[in-house]
Design a protein around this motif. Sequence first.
Motif, short mmCIF file in Angstrom:
data_model
loop_
_atom_site.label_atom_id
_atom_site.label_comp_id
_atom_site.label_asym_id
_atom_site.label_seq_id
_atom_site.Cartn_x
_atom_site.Cartn_y
_atom_site.Cartn_z
N LEU A 61 0.86 -1.18 0.00
CA LEU A 61 0.00 0.00 0.00
C LEU A 61 0.90 1.23 0.00
O LEU A 61 1.80 1.34 0.84
N GLY A 62 0.65 2.15 -0.94
CA GLY A 62 1.55 3.28 -1.07
C GLY A 62 0.87 4.61 -1.31
O GLY A 62 -0.30 4.68 -1.69
N LEU A 63 1.62 5.67 -1.08
CA LEU A 63 1.21 7.03 -1.38
C LEU A 63 2.38 7.73 -2.06
O LEU A 63 3.53 7.54 -1.66
N GLU A 64 2.08 8.55 -3.07
CA GLU A 64 3.14 9.28 -3.76
C GLU A 64 2.60 10.53 -4.42
O GLU A 64 1.38 10.69 -4.61
N HIS A 65 3.51 11.43 -4.76
CA HIS A 65 3.16 12.64 -5.51
C HIS A 65 4.38 13.07 -6.31
O HIS A 65 5.51 13.02 -5.82
N THR A 66 4.15 13.46 -7.56
CA THR A 66 5.25 13.85 -8.44
C THR A 66 5.32 15.36 -8.60
O THR A 66 4.30 16.03 -8.84
N PHE A 67 6.53 15.90 -8.45
CA PHE A 67 6.79 17.32 -8.67
C PHE A 67 7.62 17.46 -9.95
O PHE A 67 8.57 16.70 -10.18
N TYR A 68 7.27 18.44 -10.79
CA TYR A 68 7.97 18.68 -12.05
C TYR A 68 8.71 20.00 -11.99
O TYR A 68 8.17 21.02 -11.54
N LEU A 69 9.96 19.99 -12.44
CA LEU A 69 10.82 21.16 -12.39
C LEU A 69 11.49 21.39 -13.73
O LEU A 69 11.60 20.48 -14.56
N VAL A 70 11.97 22.61 -13.97
CA VAL A 70 12.75 22.97 -15.16
C VAL A 70 12.02 22.52 -16.43
O VAL A 70 12.50 21.69 -17.21
N ASP A 71 10.83 23.07 -16.63
CA ASP A 71 10.02 22.76 -17.82
C ASP A 71 9.78 21.26 -17.96
O ASP A 71 9.84 20.69 -19.06
N ASP A 72 9.54 20.60 -16.83
CA ASP A 72 9.24 19.16 -16.79
C ASP A 72 10.41 18.28 -17.17
O ASP A 72 10.25 17.08 -17.37
N LYS A 73 11.61 18.83 -17.26
CA LYS A 73 12.78 18.00 -17.56
C LYS A 73 13.22 17.20 -16.34
O LYS A 73 13.90 16.18 -16.46
N ILE A 74 12.87 17.69 -15.16
CA ILE A 74 13.19 16.99 -13.92
C ILE A 74 11.88 16.66 -13.19
O ILE A 74 11.00 17.50 -13.08
N ASP A 75 11.75 15.42 -12.76
CA ASP A 75 10.61 15.06 -11.92
C ASP A 75 11.11 14.31 -10.69
O ASP A 75 12.04 13.51 -10.76
N VAL A 76 10.49 14.61 -9.56
CA VAL A 76 10.83 14.00 -8.27
C VAL A 76 9.54 13.44 -7.68
O VAL A 76 8.53 14.13 -7.63
N THR A 77 9.59 12.17 -7.25
CA THR A 77 8.38 11.52 -6.74
C THR A 77 8.60 10.94 -5.36
O THR A 77 8.95 9.75 -5.21
N PRO A 78 8.44 11.74 -4.30
CA PRO A 78 8.50 11.17 -2.94
C PRO A 78 7.39 10.14 -2.76
O PRO A 78 6.24 10.38 -3.17
N GLN A 79 7.72 9.00 -2.20
CA GLN A 79 6.72 7.95 -2.04
C GLN A 79 7.00 7.12 -0.79
O GLN A 79 8.15 7.00 -0.35
N GLY A 80 5.95 6.55 -0.25
CA GLY A 80 6.06 5.66 0.90
C GLY A 80 5.27 4.39 0.64
O GLY A 80 4.21 4.42 0.01
N LEU A 81 5.80 3.25 1.11
CA LEU A 81 5.15 1.96 0.92
C LEU A 81 5.13 1.18 2.23
O LEU A 81 6.09 1.22 3.00
N ALA A 82 4.05 0.47 2.45
CA ALA A 82 3.97 -0.51 3.53
C ALA A 82 3.83 -1.87 2.85
O ALA A 82 2.87 -2.10 2.11
N ASN A 83 4.80 -2.77 3.07
CA ASN A 83 4.84 -4.05 2.36
C ASN A 83 4.45 -5.21 3.28
O ASN A 83 5.04 -5.39 4.35
N PHE A 84 3.48 -5.99 2.83
CA PHE A 84 3.03 -7.18 3.54
C PHE A 84 3.31 -8.40 2.67
O PHE A 84 3.17 -8.34 1.45
N SER A 85 3.69 -9.51 3.31
CA SER A 85 4.00 -10.70 2.51
C SER A 85 4.14 -11.93 3.39
O SER A 85 4.37 -11.82 4.60
N THR A 86 4.01 -13.10 2.77
CA THR A 86 4.46 -14.33 3.40
C THR A 86 5.96 -14.43 3.18
O THR A 86 6.54 -13.66 2.41
N GLN A 87 6.63 -15.40 3.82
CA GLN A 87 8.09 -15.46 3.79
C GLN A 87 8.65 -16.83 3.41
O GLN A 87 9.72 -17.22 3.86
N ASN A 88 7.95 -17.54 2.55
CA ASN A 88 8.49 -18.82 2.09
C ASN A 88 9.82 -18.62 1.36
O ASN A 88 10.73 -19.44 1.46
N PHE A 89 9.94 -17.50 0.65
CA PHE A 89 11.19 -17.18 -0.05
C PHE A 89 12.35 -17.05 0.93
O PHE A 89 13.48 -17.45 0.64
N TYR A 90 12.05 -16.50 2.11
CA TYR A 90 13.08 -16.26 3.12
C TYR A 90 13.49 -17.57 3.79
O TYR A 90 14.67 -17.78 4.10
#
Length: 321
Positions: A188-217
């Motif tokens: 489950l995540g949240l993010e937002h993208t900021f555009y700079l220098v005529d959209d040549k640069i974009d920055v996307t701060p984001q956060g995630l909460a990860n849930f899973s089983t662990q058979n791989f581990y």
Amino acid sequence: MLCAVFLLSGKVSIGQKNSDSLVQKNSDSLAQKSPDTLAQKNPDSLARKIPDYDIFPKKSYWQVGINYLSDNVYLGRKDSVKIPYISPSIAYYDKSGFYMNGSLSFLPASGNSHIDLVTLEAGYSFTINDFEGQIAADKFFYNSKSTNVRSEVKGGLNSMLGYNFGFIKPTVQGGISFGKSTDYSLALGLEHTFYLVDDKIDVTPQGLANFSTQNFYGSYYNRRRYTGKRKRKSTGILYYDISADVSNVSKFKLLDYEFSAPINYTCGKWVFNFTPTIAIPENPAEVTLHFQPSTGLPFSRTFREKLGESFFFQAGITYQL
């Protein structure tokens, strides 16, 4: 009447120019926004970036790139030895939304450099107004000597849905991983993208909460964590063969929080990216080590693993052909 005709023709001309400009701008930026292997932060990662536009490029294209990953961290878990990757990749993006890509992950370890992982992926991404989505299938080929925590995973199916409210974009990601036993994951995540220098640069701060089983581990601990030289520990003339098991690997639970800020700079058909990430693991596993001494009876010890925050980054370059 002549004035009205002149103004009307001027508006049509301006509208046509703006429309062409938007299509060109979105088409050029899509190379940067299209999904690519890994998941910008990690070759194993389930997260994928989806274009922030309502249209696809007017034509299909190929994309080549190379990136460096400072350490392989998956759901807050990592090997006791740092695993950096240098990964060249090639991808094809069809104007319909279908894509496929492949990559090699080279491990530049001192005295043991080798190709640690080969990844193949195919999928479909789409946007419908403010809805964004993607579905993909992955196939992994790990080196027999790999100590990547996902090295016993053979492939998987992943999906993502997001809705862009403008000020924030929530996302839901689901995945199935196939190995000795099947794993299920949810992010489950949240993010937002900021555009700079005529959209040549974009920055996307984001956060995630990860849930899973662990058979791989559990498979990693049992088959990879203690193998080769790691399997045997010597104390004078006495040595021990070690194996390990992880408890409750089929239990679905929160494994980590991840905070990142992907930064992309677009210059023509070139895209330069840098993604710093902090992973905060949760719910450390209970591990049982089994010791088989060269003389004497076998014995076991159980402990709760110590997990700490991990900082890693990925930096890369892509070029649209």
